[in-house]
Design an enzyme around this catalytic site. Structure first.
Site, short mmCIF file in Angstrom:
data_model
loop_
_atom_site.label_atom_id
_atom_site.label_comp_id
_atom_site.label_asym_id
_atom_site.label_seq_id
_atom_site.Cartn_x
_atom_site.Cartn_y
_atom_site.Cartn_z
N HIS A 1 -12.26 2.86 -7.25
CA HIS A 1 -11.14 2.64 -6.35
C HIS A 1 -11.47 1.46 -5.45
O HIS A 1 -12.59 1.32 -4.97
CB HIS A 1 -10.94 3.88 -5.48
N ALA A 2 -10.46 0.62 -5.20
CA ALA A 2 -10.66 -0.45 -4.23
C ALA A 2 -9.32 -0.77 -3.58
O ALA A 2 -8.36 -0.01 -3.69
CB ALA A 2 -11.29 -1.67 -4.88
N GLY A 3 -9.27 -1.90 -2.90
CA GLY A 3 -8.09 -2.21 -2.09
C GLY A 3 -8.41 -1.94 -0.64
O GLY A 3 -9.54 -2.15 -0.19
N GLY B 1 0.80 -1.23 0.00
CA GLY B 1 0.00 0.00 0.00
C GLY B 1 0.83 1.27 0.00
O GLY B 1 0.28 2.36 0.11
N SER B 2 2.15 1.18 -0.16
CA SER B 2 2.98 2.38 -0.12
C SER B 2 2.90 3.14 -1.43
O SER B 2 2.94 2.57 -2.50
CB SER B 2 4.44 1.98 0.16
N ASP B 3 2.79 4.46 -1.32
CA ASP B 3 2.80 5.30 -2.51
C ASP B 3 3.45 6.62 -2.18
O ASP B 3 3.96 6.81 -1.07
CB ASP B 3 1.38 5.47 -3.08
N ASP C 1 -0.39 6.17 -11.02
CA ASP C 1 -1.11 6.79 -9.90
C ASP C 1 -0.16 7.65 -9.08
O ASP C 1 0.78 7.14 -8.48
CB ASP C 1 -1.71 5.68 -9.02
N LYS D 1 -1.48 -1.31 -12.51
CA LYS D 1 -1.29 0.09 -12.10
C LYS D 1 -0.02 0.22 -11.29
O LYS D 1 0.28 -0.64 -10.45
CB LYS D 1 -2.48 0.59 -11.30
N GLU E 1 -3.54 8.96 -12.57
CA GLU E 1 -4.55 9.00 -11.51
C GLU E 1 -4.13 9.95 -10.40
O GLU E 1 -2.95 9.98 -10.02
CB GLU E 1 -4.71 7.58 -10.96
N GLU F 1 -11.03 8.65 -5.66
CA GLU F 1 -11.01 7.95 -4.37
C GLU F 1 -11.03 8.92 -3.19
O GLU F 1 -11.46 8.55 -2.11
CB GLU F 1 -9.81 7.01 -4.28
N GLU G 1 -10.69 -1.76 -9.58
CA GLU G 1 -9.36 -2.01 -9.01
C GLU G 1 -9.39 -3.27 -8.15
O GLU G 1 -10.37 -3.56 -7.47
CB GLU G 1 -8.94 -0.80 -8.16
N LYS H 1 2.39 2.96 -8.91
CA LYS H 1 2.49 4.20 -8.16
C LYS H 1 3.69 4.99 -8.67
O LYS H 1 4.77 4.42 -8.90
CB LYS H 1 2.67 3.91 -6.67
N ASN I 1 -1.16 9.79 -6.61
CA ASN I 1 -1.65 10.03 -5.25
C ASN I 1 -1.52 11.47 -4.79
O ASN I 1 -1.06 11.73 -3.67
CB ASN I 1 -0.95 9.07 -4.27
#
Lengths: 450, 450
Positions: A354-356, A26-28, A251, A221, A277, A304, A385, A223, A253
């Site tokens: 958006h999901a996750g 989940g790091s971005d 993405d 996708k 994104e 999101e 996603e 990041k 972010n």
């Protein structure tokens, strides 16, 4: 007590946190170390049997504030007759966003609004369970006029009127049965973000990108946005791994200013990105419009973090979006997302949710599937996603095969978590966290790391 | 411990609520029964002596959520060296809005962002007290380059660059001493909302409107938007009471859709309204632009619910505003309001701050006075809202004479409340509320009703 007299007796809340930061899942560029968390809600009833489950997703610190916000809403929920609530969740939704004192804390944005989303989604879970249908089917089977009654058109009528919404939903009913059958057969297209977290090595990125293609995904996708040289290297590695025919979304972010977003995206254009994104602030409607003009033919996607229907309305009015990425739990739940789906349909912009996170895949699949079956009638250029984390904690987890979400068949909104997971990851008193706090005795249950 | 080693030792928080709903003070079309409240913050230090006071304003329910949000920030504050904090509040501001996990709950909006505002304002209160200056003077005396360093330009550079901001502030320094002297002599123009609350009778409205003119105000404001016939009657009564030369602003408190806002405002045009305030959702940049085109020559004003600098930027870029109404405690405190003042100066839009509530007059006067002395250099078409409630609870309350705010001369941000008021109105355990909860023994201290 008879079933028709049953009422909501309690709104139970739980602060649930998974230690995802330890693996950089989940790091971005903006979120280097998220601990995926949920402010989890259970509506209990005096009817026995069904409960309504819902939640909002956070990334760690502040999940307690989110829980406090849900608790502040409970006075509007406890005591409601279950039959009335399930026949018309829109009244609850309006009462929650309409509490004039709580509204001051938004209006309709941030912590309070996400809390409304958690409660409203729990009400829809309860309604669908009592109807014996998965939520997508519950929505698709509903009368168009009733669905229109579930939408709050305040601040929307310059872009979408109730009559226009009704016409879209009536048109969506044509051929819905055939599409429902098709959905149950084929599922709904997915794309995967699992290869592209910023904290992953190039080797892990390449390996996971190849794996994604082998598993049937046609879009991945990545990041981007922390360092341009790194992004060039990672995009090259990913494009090499997946070949020319796989869509590769990027993405950022929210990392960039407007001009920077255009320049950075252009610098990555040689790798044929499908969309960029969240190139800048999710509040910046005009900025997104400028960026979209500047990066064409790369598409612009966001949503999101878009906090309500009023901002989605403007993104569409301003021609700022190619792809609308609604989130199941950021806005005020199913009711507001019906408005967002209707707006997108009116403007002809595809929705790729958006999901996750925690359970966002489980929730949002129902909205896209409803959209396919009974609103826009298409999955073209649409995909949900997919991130392969934490699904094991859900009673009715998503199932992915050949790059598609299988349509859920169990009644409800797929929001319910296993009791064991709740007990383990409750913060700060769950087994994982109390064990973790003991020196030399790290948390023993690492399944959340996925 | 020497002063240079002193640190912040605690962030004390208080949930303070005044029972204003009982007299319909503050009633409008969206907020029929507000209980004016403050999530109040005290930064304590190991230096002894000065404390930093700040707060955010709410209207009752949810004030506990707001307090929880401030508490979630305290880990970023406790332990900071006082000298460093006061020399550069901008670092605290950036750390607070930059906490990646808490940022997910916004970003930069709603409950978490208002909490940041409370803490950041408390830091500025501390800094100004230690400098021995009222905040307006502390800001006006500051080096332009240092002021620029206090602004976060992320998401702003398409409208305002640091170089442009520096040029504006350097220009603002020309003649600042003369304007400071003028300010101390004349004060800063005010307008009053006290006559126009929606819950007041026509008789009370007329009486208070005449009183306002007699007291030297040249502008009053009326709440509108609940019922057109009532609005016509009330506007007629007010215009008759004040005569043709007094500016009469109208405030719809977000009640309308876009088309409705245009029609309703036009229906009141015969009473020569000066501006229409919050005609629709504060998130609707494009809607405000449409309304502004539709209601000309009536001006469009908004800002008290605009949640951050990115939305203010767009309102200015879109030509959606004639009057910008910043709020001292809705955005992230002094730092973000510096950005808003600079944006307004760049676009040449006058700032007429929102005030009233609990202590908002006390805070925001400093920002307008700084703007006059050392940024735009003018008070033309500018006035700070004034509401005569609850000032008695503040140690350094605003002083109004001849329709002007007198410039504060005590060091700090005028944010500090009397200890007795805090103890009386703490919710739910203050003396007022515990007495109120006893049957047959209503709250004995009614001074908050004003």
């Amino acid at each position: 007590m008879s079933a028709t007299q049953a009422r909501i007796t309690a709104v139970d809340t739980y602060d649930i946190r998974f230690p995802t930061s330890r693996e950089l899942d989940g790091s971005d560029a903006m979120n280097p170390d998220p601990d995926y968390s949920a402010a989890y809600v259970v509506l209990r009833t005096s009817a026995g049997g069904h409960e309504g489950h819902g939640f909002t997703f956070t990334i760690g610190r502040g999940n307690d504030v989110q829980v406090a916000a849900v608790d502040a809403l409970s006075q509007h929920v406890v005591g409601r007759p279950v039959v009335e609530l399930c026949a018309d969740p829109g009244t609850l939704y309006r009462d929650l966003i309409g509490d004039s004192q709580l509204r001051w804390l938004g209006p309709e944005k941030g912590v309070m609004h996400m809390a409304v989303g958690a409660v409203v989604n729990a009400a829809w879970d309860l309604a669908a369970k009592r109807a014996g249908k998965p939520l997508w089917r519950f929505l698709a089977d509903a009368d168009p006029a009733w669905l229109v009654s579930q939408v709050d058109f305040r601040y929307l009528t310059d872009a979408l009127t109730p009559d226009e919404a009704l016409a879209l939903l009536r048109e969506g009913k044509q051929g819905a049965d055939d599409r429902a059958a098709d959905l149950l057969r084929r599922g709904y297209p997915a794309y995967t973000t699992s290869p592209g977290w910023l904290g992953y090595s190039d080797e892990k990125l390449t390996r996971l990108a190849r794996k994604a293609v082998a598993e049937g995904f046609t879009q991945i996708k990545l990041k981007v946005g922390a360092d341009l040289a790194d992004d060039v290297r990672r995009c090259r590695a990913a494009r090499l791994a997946v070949g020319p025919d796989i869509r590769m979304a990027l993405d950022a972010n929210q990392r960039w200013n407007v001009a920077e977003a255009v320049e950075w995206t252009k610098a990555l254009a040689e790798f044929d990105p499908y969309w960029i994104e969240e190139p800048t602030s999710p509040d910046d409607v005009l900025g997104h419009a400028t960026i979209r003009r500047g990066v064409h033919p790369v598409k612009v996607a966001t949503g999101e973090h878009v906090h309500n229907r009023v901002v989605f309305k403007q993104l569409l009015q301003a021609g700022a979006l190619d792809v609308l990425q609604l989130d199941a739990a950021r806005v005020a739940g199913v009711n507001e997302n019906l408005a967002v789906l209707l707006l997108a349909a009116k403007f002809g912009v595809p929705v790729c949710p958006h999901a996750g996170g925690v359970g966002l895949c489980e929730l949002v699949q129902h909205l896209s599937m409803f959209d396919y079956v009974a609103l826009t009638g298409t999955t073209e250029d649409r995909a949900i996603e997919y991130v392969d984390h934490l699904h094991q904690h859900f009673v009715d987890p998503v199932t992915i095969s050949d790059g598609h979400y299988r349509a859920p068949t169990s009644p409800g909104f797929s929001a319910e978590m296993h009791r064991a997971g709740i007990d383990t990851y409750r913060y700060p008193d769950g087994r994982f966290w109390t064990a973790d706090a003991t020196p030399g005795e790290p948390g023993t249950d690492k399944e959340g790391h996925a």
